[in-house]
Design a protein around this motif. Sequence first.
Motif, PDB file in Angstrom:
ATOM      1  N   LEU A  62      -2.485  20.438   0.072  1.00 20.93           N
ATOM      2  CA  LEU A  62      -1.913  19.179  -0.929  1.00 20.93           C
ATOM      3  C   LEU A  62      -3.017  18.623  -1.459  1.00 20.93           C
ATOM      4  O   LEU A  62      -2.998  17.783  -2.497  1.00 20.93           O
ATOM      5  N   LYS A  63      -4.195  18.425  -0.530  1.00 21.65           N
ATOM      6  CA  LYS A  63      -5.343  17.775  -0.784  1.00 21.65           C
ATOM      7  C   LYS A  63      -5.094  16.223  -1.335  1.00 21.65           C
ATOM      8  O   LYS A  63      -5.647  15.756  -2.205  1.00 21.65           O
ATOM      9  N   LEU A  64      -4.512  15.508  -0.366  1.00 21.45           N
ATOM     10  CA  LEU A  64      -3.945  14.213  -0.684  1.00 21.45           C
ATOM     11  C   LEU A  64      -4.893  13.476  -0.181  1.00 21.45           C
ATOM     12  O   LEU A  64      -5.265  13.489   0.970  1.00 21.45           O
TER      13      LEU A  64
ATOM     14  N   MET B 153       3.173  10.974  -3.724  1.00 21.32           N
ATOM     15  CA  MET B 153       3.885  10.602  -2.310  1.00 21.32           C
ATOM     16  C   MET B 153       4.166   9.087  -2.204  1.00 21.32           C
ATOM     17  O   MET B 153       4.870   8.710  -1.298  1.00 21.32           O
ATOM     18  N   LYS B 154       3.577   8.328  -3.219  1.00 20.17           N
ATOM     19  CA  LYS B 154       3.624   6.905  -2.956  1.00 20.17           C
ATOM     20  C   LYS B 154       5.002   6.405  -3.511  1.00 20.17           C
ATOM     21  O   LYS B 154       5.739   7.354  -4.318  1.00 20.17           O
ATOM     22  N   ILE B 155       5.592   5.582  -3.066  1.00 20.66           N
ATOM     23  CA  ILE B 155       6.993   4.755  -3.537  1.00 20.66           C
ATOM     24  C   ILE B 155       6.904   4.293  -4.885  1.00 20.66           C
ATOM     25  O   ILE B 155       5.995   3.336  -4.998  1.00 20.66           O
ATOM     26  N   VAL B 156       7.706   4.788  -5.759  1.00 23.56           N
ATOM     27  CA  VAL B 156       7.773   4.065  -7.030  1.00 23.56           C
ATOM     28  C   VAL B 156       8.987   2.899  -6.998  1.00 23.56           C
ATOM     29  O   VAL B 156       8.784   1.998  -7.670  1.00 23.56           O
ATOM     30  N   SER B 157      10.035   3.234  -6.462  1.00 21.13           N
ATOM     31  CA  SER B 157      11.019   2.570  -6.478  1.00 21.13           C
ATOM     32  C   SER B 157      11.813   2.835  -4.963  1.00 21.13           C
ATOM     33  O   SER B 157      12.162   3.847  -4.760  1.00 21.13           O
ATOM     34  N   ALA B 158      12.376   1.583  -4.336  1.00 25.84           N
ATOM     35  CA  ALA B 158      13.307   2.003  -3.342  1.00 25.84           C
ATOM     36  C   ALA B 158      14.526   0.942  -3.492  1.00 25.84           C
ATOM     37  O   ALA B 158      15.260   1.499  -4.165  1.00 25.84           O
ATOM     38  N   PHE B 159      14.747   0.076  -2.427  1.00 31.20           N
ATOM     39  CA  PHE B 159      16.023  -0.659  -2.435  1.00 31.20           C
ATOM     40  C   PHE B 159      16.046  -1.481  -3.647  1.00 31.20           C
ATOM     41  O   PHE B 159      15.093  -2.158  -4.023  1.00 31.20           O
TER      42      PHE B 159
ATOM     43  N   GLY C 101      -4.752   8.594   8.647  1.00 29.86           N
ATOM     44  CA  GLY C 101      -3.504   9.511   8.297  1.00 29.86           C
ATOM     45  C   GLY C 101      -2.807   9.015   7.305  1.00 29.86           C
ATOM     46  O   GLY C 101      -1.807   9.532   6.628  1.00 29.86           O
ATOM     47  N   GLU C 102      -2.770   7.581   6.647  1.00 30.22           N
ATOM     48  CA  GLU C 102      -2.244   7.004   5.521  1.00 30.22           C
ATOM     49  C   GLU C 102      -2.699   7.331   4.220  1.00 30.22           C
ATOM     50  O   GLU C 102      -3.808   7.712   4.154  1.00 30.22           O
ATOM     51  N   LEU C 103      -1.801   7.415   3.216  1.00 30.03           N
ATOM     52  CA  LEU C 103      -2.250   7.568   1.854  1.00 30.03           C
ATOM     53  C   LEU C 103      -3.500   6.790   1.242  1.00 30.03           C
ATOM     54  O   LEU C 103      -3.424   5.284   1.756  1.00 30.03           O
TER      55      LEU C 103
ATOM     56  N   SER D 167       0.718  -1.225  -0.001  1.00 34.23           N
ATOM     57  CA  SER D 167       0.062   0.033  -0.120  1.00 34.23           C
ATOM     58  C   SER D 167       0.841   1.273  -0.030  1.00 34.23           C
ATOM     59  O   SER D 167       0.353   2.488  -0.119  1.00 34.23           O
ATOM     60  N   ASP D 168       2.268   1.059   0.341  1.00 31.83           N
ATOM     61  CA  ASP D 168       3.141   2.426   0.187  1.00 31.83           C
ATOM     62  C   ASP D 168       3.493   2.544  -1.245  1.00 31.83           C
ATOM     63  O   ASP D 168       4.241   3.582  -1.381  1.00 31.83           O
TER      64      ASP D 168
END
Length: 332
Positions: A209-211, A226-232, A217-219, A174-175
């Motif tokens: 920002l109207k998110l 603001m979601k993660i497209v790519s991380a590690f 309080g989670e997206l 979900s992130d």
Amino acid sequence: MQKPLHNFLILFVIGAALCFVIAIEAQVIVIPKVPTNQTITVGNQNSAPRQISQQINTTFNNLNNSPLSPASSSFAIAQNFTHRNGLKWNFGGKSQNGWFIYQPLITDLIEVDANADANAFAQGVARWQRRAGLFPNGIVDEITLSAMFKTWQSNRVYTVETATPAQLVHAPISDFYDPTRADDLLYVERETYNAYKKMVRAAVADKSLKLGANTSGELASTEPFMKIVSAFRSPEYQAKLRRASPNSGRAGLAMKSVHSSGRALDIYVGGEPVTTKDYNRAIQINTPVYRWLVKNAGKFGFKPYFYEPWHWEYAPETNNKVPPVIINTENN
Ligand SMILES: [Zn+2]
């Protein structure tokens, strides 16, 4: 008798001359002592000191807040207007046009909220140039742009060491921007993840920002920003990405990416998530979320990679070893 008298006269003249020189020297190095509770006044006791003091204050303010004269400012405004879209420079083997894509970062750096063709912008650039050891002409030219890039780059993560499994957390899907992202691509370095979650909560709390968010309080699942497209990314996965995009060059996929440390996050800021084409970055830098990140990400330890509006690295202040402003006179 004549010769001794002659010698005596010569010695007398030399002696007198030496005394004269010593007296003058002594006069020169004497510093008159002024008691600390007294002030030196020049001219009329009432008006002249005040006038001089005002002149000094005006000059001081000009030097600090408005270093450019009206004529220099007009020239800088015209140059910035042209350079904003037209300055030619090279990066990563690619020819680049202007610096309009970096304008939000530049205004943040010079601490002036103004358009590129404003006097306030030119004055802010001049103040920053002086702090950076550059000639303060108020123009974002190639040398100044290069110094700004070096300043931003100096704030990024230094060592690119592959994160160990113990340093990584497995974040919930979900992130992430892509709800179908593979399970082995959901890892983030632990501290980076905690800082990211704090930053997201702050962004959600900023109602401008109207998110979309849920009650905790989670997206919201429907909110892409603001979601993660790519991380590690493991080194193997990075190599696979490079093979799939062999022409991306130095400005594209790095051989050894900060992503392998787990401390880099590609965050969705609008447009196509990770496309460096100017038209796409022009969309991204104008979204409220990107503007918010430029102003606020630093509070959570995230530093930008200027060339990619989506790429943010967790490099909190304590890890910064380079001063925020560096002296640079070279042109590259
Ligand atoms: Zn990235």
